[in-house]
Design a protein around this motif. Structure first.
Motif, mmCIF file in Angstrom:
data_model
loop_
_atom_site.group_PDB
_atom_site.id
_atom_site.type_symbol
_atom_site.label_atom_id
_atom_site.label_comp_id
_atom_site.label_asym_id
_atom_site.label_seq_id
_atom_site.Cartn_x
_atom_site.Cartn_y
_atom_site.Cartn_z
ATOM 1 N N ALA A 85 -7.465 28.485 -40.047
ATOM 2 C CA ALA A 85 -7.712 27.208 -39.364
ATOM 3 C C ALA A 85 -8.391 27.389 -38.018
ATOM 4 O O ALA A 85 -8.044 26.739 -37.042
ATOM 5 N N VAL A 86 -9.379 28.288 -37.955
ATOM 6 C CA VAL A 86 -10.190 28.430 -36.750
ATOM 7 C C VAL A 86 -11.210 27.283 -36.762
ATOM 8 O O VAL A 86 -11.866 27.058 -37.769
ATOM 9 N N PHE A 87 -11.299 26.546 -35.629
ATOM 10 C CA PHE A 87 -12.188 25.375 -35.602
ATOM 11 C C PHE A 87 -13.637 25.816 -35.731
ATOM 12 O O PHE A 87 -14.146 26.558 -34.884
ATOM 13 N N PRO A 88 -14.345 25.355 -36.765
ATOM 14 C CA PRO A 88 -15.705 25.875 -36.995
ATOM 15 C C PRO A 88 -16.736 25.389 -35.980
ATOM 16 O O PRO A 88 -17.766 26.003 -35.829
ATOM 17 N N HIS A 89 -16.443 24.280 -35.270
ATOM 18 C CA HIS A 89 -17.456 23.749 -34.360
ATOM 19 C C HIS A 89 -17.289 24.267 -32.933
ATOM 20 O O HIS A 89 -18.015 23.859 -32.043
ATOM 21 N N PHE A 98 -8.405 26.166 -26.578
ATOM 22 C CA PHE A 98 -8.185 24.777 -27.026
ATOM 23 C C PHE A 98 -6.860 24.196 -26.526
ATOM 24 O O PHE A 98 -6.819 23.131 -25.910
ATOM 25 N N GLY A 99 -5.784 24.939 -26.779
ATOM 26 C CA GLY A 99 -4.458 24.453 -26.398
ATOM 27 C C GLY A 99 -4.296 24.351 -24.886
ATOM 28 O O GLY A 99 -3.654 23.432 -24.378
ATOM 29 N N MET A 102 -5.955 21.273 -23.653
ATOM 30 C CA MET A 102 -5.141 20.092 -23.927
ATOM 31 C C MET A 102 -4.046 19.945 -22.884
ATOM 32 O O MET A 102 -3.647 18.846 -22.541
ATOM 33 N N ARG A 146 -5.171 32.560 -30.441
ATOM 34 C CA ARG A 146 -5.054 31.154 -30.077
ATOM 35 C C ARG A 146 -3.582 30.754 -29.929
ATOM 36 O O ARG A 146 -3.214 30.004 -29.031
ATOM 37 N N MET A 150 -1.016 30.298 -25.828
ATOM 38 C CA MET A 150 -0.176 29.159 -25.460
ATOM 39 C C MET A 150 1.132 29.629 -24.828
ATOM 40 O O MET A 150 1.869 28.814 -24.276
ATOM 41 N N GLU B 179 -5.485 21.738 -42.538
ATOM 42 C CA GLU B 179 -4.933 22.727 -41.603
ATOM 43 C C GLU B 179 -5.621 22.668 -40.237
ATOM 44 O O GLU B 179 -4.999 22.971 -39.223
ATOM 45 N N LEU B 180 -6.912 22.302 -40.213
ATOM 46 C CA LEU B 180 -7.602 22.216 -38.923
ATOM 47 C C LEU B 180 -6.944 21.147 -38.067
ATOM 48 O O LEU B 180 -6.712 21.341 -36.876
ATOM 49 N N ALA B 183 -3.476 22.412 -37.065
ATOM 50 C CA ALA B 183 -3.580 23.390 -35.987
ATOM 51 C C ALA B 183 -3.751 22.661 -34.660
ATOM 52 O O ALA B 183 -3.124 23.017 -33.657
ATOM 53 N N LEU B 187 -1.396 22.565 -31.271
ATOM 54 C CA LEU B 187 -1.968 23.027 -30.008
ATOM 55 C C LEU B 187 -1.982 21.918 -28.957
ATOM 56 O O LEU B 187 -2.698 22.011 -27.969
ATOM 57 N N LEU B 202 -16.902 17.447 -36.811
ATOM 58 C CA LEU B 202 -17.225 18.076 -38.085
ATOM 59 C C LEU B 202 -17.783 17.083 -39.100
ATOM 60 O O LEU B 202 -18.580 17.454 -39.956
#
Lengths: 346, 282
Positions: A85-89, A98-99, A102, A146, A150, B179-180, B183, B187, B202
């Protein structure tokens, strides 16, 4: 301090009961592995702790706070997913940050913490890349980094190594163990791989059919399985089972051999022994070798005992050929007994 | 006996392959011609002067004379109709994505009773012939004062476009692993933040494609536009109305003005439309 207490947690999906009343306490900084075959409820339990699934009943406590009605972000947890679940964008840097973003952590602090975890996971040189440009192992490292950045009280891992090839899995396993021990977080790790469970865990919870069958240290689970399922699931090759008949007070007949056993009320029990806990000694179980597999350090011999297959791990310098008759004596302190009715240890 | 066996000599495999290849190529050429020749004629005649359009002999290469186009744009009501078409199409686009995308998201992410029925119903809206709906709609629109307005027409076009908007966005959202989002929740995101920060970036290209598709549906629609508007005609309705009275070069120019935007848009978003029907195009 993040002790996790699970009280009477159950989960049903319609008519299907995924979890039956789970009670489990995980100590602060403990590495707990949930082990079981697919469909045993281990992932459901993890997702309930994470807050991605709502329990049908029961309570979940993390660090002295009841969390079962809180959303995931308020539980002080971080999670590593099976498919990463690594964010592709986002770049690797932004994924790890990321966390923190936030949480509105100031930029210098973000830079510091991201570069520290990146260094820890050996991905400093990948920070500008996107997940499409990474290999599976690298993505896994990003996902772990990731979660670690945190600085969570609890890290939850859902089969994090199952998508990696065998060699990489071995390498990552050792690395994970080191990194997580140093991070001093409580870890819950879901896997179906017993070797992974044995090598990583402080304690293993063996699950079957939505229940925790046994929660104990790896050696305890291996040596003293609480139920027949644990003995047959853990260990490769698995434990051998032979039906036993009561022939006197504390005396049991096993495949024509009379052995000392527990003083139980049952007429029938199951005799169980690990393949490596037998020696070729006269006066043991009568066995006929069927398949002989030399494995270097040991030789795995599959025999016939009383018409049923029986596996023995023997010294490799012992010459055995298929068709040979053997006498296999169980080490008396390693013999375990199970009730065939309840399948529990006696 | 022997005579029969002599006649039954198997043909070489290469010969059969060659025949199949010929059929395949011939079929492809025929299909391409089927689509391309009318478009070609349209373009040639649009880019010719009015005299050339109605005169003989025809040329295969356009003279790049913009007389026809100029006449078309100068024709009374054309610019207004073009503007109406754009407004109705944009409104349709906004409404159908605004309503269709949340439905597509819900279909891809949530389990709810009647989900399969709902999907079926979405498709069923296309089963009613538009003429059947247009008359009662016209009566209803007159009652509530929506008749002959761009908004009224946009509402009808939205009903036509929504099934596609729902199904395309459903497939787009389904392509984003849950899952994205999960996740992102672990987070520190709530549901809305996770959607904004992870899902939206996306799906944006796909949503854009779906919006453009809704635009084209409205742009090309002629029946409802003709029935429901009188003064505020869209370009399609306007051209249909003036079909019998307009000169040849006006028809060609109008046709080109209708076909080209739709063609360009659909070409730009073809990848997503293929995805909707489950055809991989990689």
């Amino acid at each position: 301090m993040a002790e996790i207490v699970i009280k009477d947690v159950a989960k049903s999906f319609g008519a299907f009961t995924a979890l039956h009343s789970i009670d489990l306490t995980i100590a602060d900084q403990e590495f707990m592995v949930l082990l079981g075959a697919s469909g045993c409820g281990k992932t459901t339990l993890l997702r309930i702790i994470a807050g991605l699934e709502t329990p049908s009943q029961g309570e979940v406590w993390i660090g002295g706070h009841r969390v079962d009605r809180l959303p995931p972000r308020e539980r002080g947890i971080a999670m590593v997913f099976q498919n990463y679940a690594v964010f592709p964008h986002l770049t690797v840097f932004e994924n790890i940050a990321f966390g923190l973003r936030m949480k509105k952590v100031p930029q210098p602090e973000i830079d510091r913490r991201v570069s520290r975890t990146a260094e820890l996971m050996h991905i400093e040189q990948l920070l500008k890349r996107y997940s499409g440009q990474l290999s599976g192992g690298q993505r896994q490292r990003v996902a772990v980094a990731r979660a670690l950045t945190m600085e969570p009280d609890v890290i939850l891992m859902d089969e994090p190594l199952s998508n990696l090839d065998a060699l990489l899995r071995l390498e990552m396993r050792a690395e994970l163990k080191g990194v997580l021990a140093a991070s001093k977080t409580t870890t819950i790790y879901v896997t179906h791989d017993q070797v992974e469970a044995m090598s990583l865990a402080d304690r293993i919870s063996v699950m079957n059919g939505g229940r925790i069958v046994q929660a104990a240290t790896p050696v305890e689970v291996y040596r003293n399985p609480a139920a027949r399922f644990v003995g047959s699931f853990i260990g490769n090759p698995p434990m051998n089972f032979i039906p036993a008949m009561k022939v006197g007070e504390g005396k049991w007949q096993v495949a024509g051999l009379t052995l000392d056993g527990p003083k139980a009320d049952q007429d029938r029990l199951e005799f169980a022994i690990r393949p490596e806990d037998v020696t070729v000694t006269p006066g043991g179980l009568k066995a006929t070798a069927r398949v002989v597999e030399p494995l270097g350090a040991h030789t795995l011999v599959t025999c016939d005992v009383n018409g049923a297959p029986f596996r023995a791990v023997l010294e490799s310098d012992l010459r055995v050929a298929p068709g040979d008759d053997l006498s296999l004596a169980p080490k008396s302190d390693r013999v375990r007994w199970f009730d065939p009715e309840t399948t529990m240890a006696v | 006996m022997s005579v029969a066996t002599v006649a039954d000599v198997p043909r070489p495999v290469a010969e059969v392959n060659a025949a199949g290849k010929f059929l395949f190529i011939a079929g492809t050429v025929l299909l391409c011609a089927w689509v391309l020749v009318p478009i070609y004629l349209l373009v040639v005649n649009t880019l010719s002067s009015p005299q050339e359009v109605s005169g003989f002999p025809k040329t295969a290469i356009p003279s790049f004379d913009f007389g026809s186009l100029q006449f078309f744009l100068g024709f009374a009501g054309v610019v207004r109709a073009l503007w109406n078409s754009v407004v109705v199409a944009v409104l349709t686009m906004i409404l159908s994505i605004g309503i269709g995308a949340p439905a597509g998201y819900a279909l891809s992410r949530f389990e709810f009773p009647g989900k399969a029925t709902f999907r079926m119903l979405v498709l069923m809206t296309r089963a009613f012939p538009l003429p059947l709906l247009a008359l009662p709609l016209a009566v209803m629109f007159i009652r509530v004062g929506l008749d002959d307005t761009v908004l009224g027409l946009a509402l009808v076009h939205t009903t036509l476009a929504i099934p596609f908007a729902v199904l395309i966005t459903f497939s787009i959202f389904s392509g984003i692993p849950i899952e994205l989002e999960e996740a992102a929740w672990t987070l520190g995101c709530n549901r809305l933040q996770a959607f904004q920060k992870v899902v939206l970036p996306l799906v944006l290209p796909g949503i854009t494609a779906s919006a453009i598709f809704a635009f084209t549906i409205s742009w090309n629609e002629v029946f409802a536009a003709s029935v429901l508007t009188v003064e505020n005609r869209t370009l399609t309705a306007f051209l249909l109305q003036s079909l019998s009275v307009s000169p040849m070069h006006l028809k060609f120019a109008g046709g080109a003005a209708l076909v080209l935007p739709a063609l360009i848009f659909i070409f730009a978003v073809r990848k997503y439309l293929f995805a909707m029907w489950g055809i991989a195009n990689r």
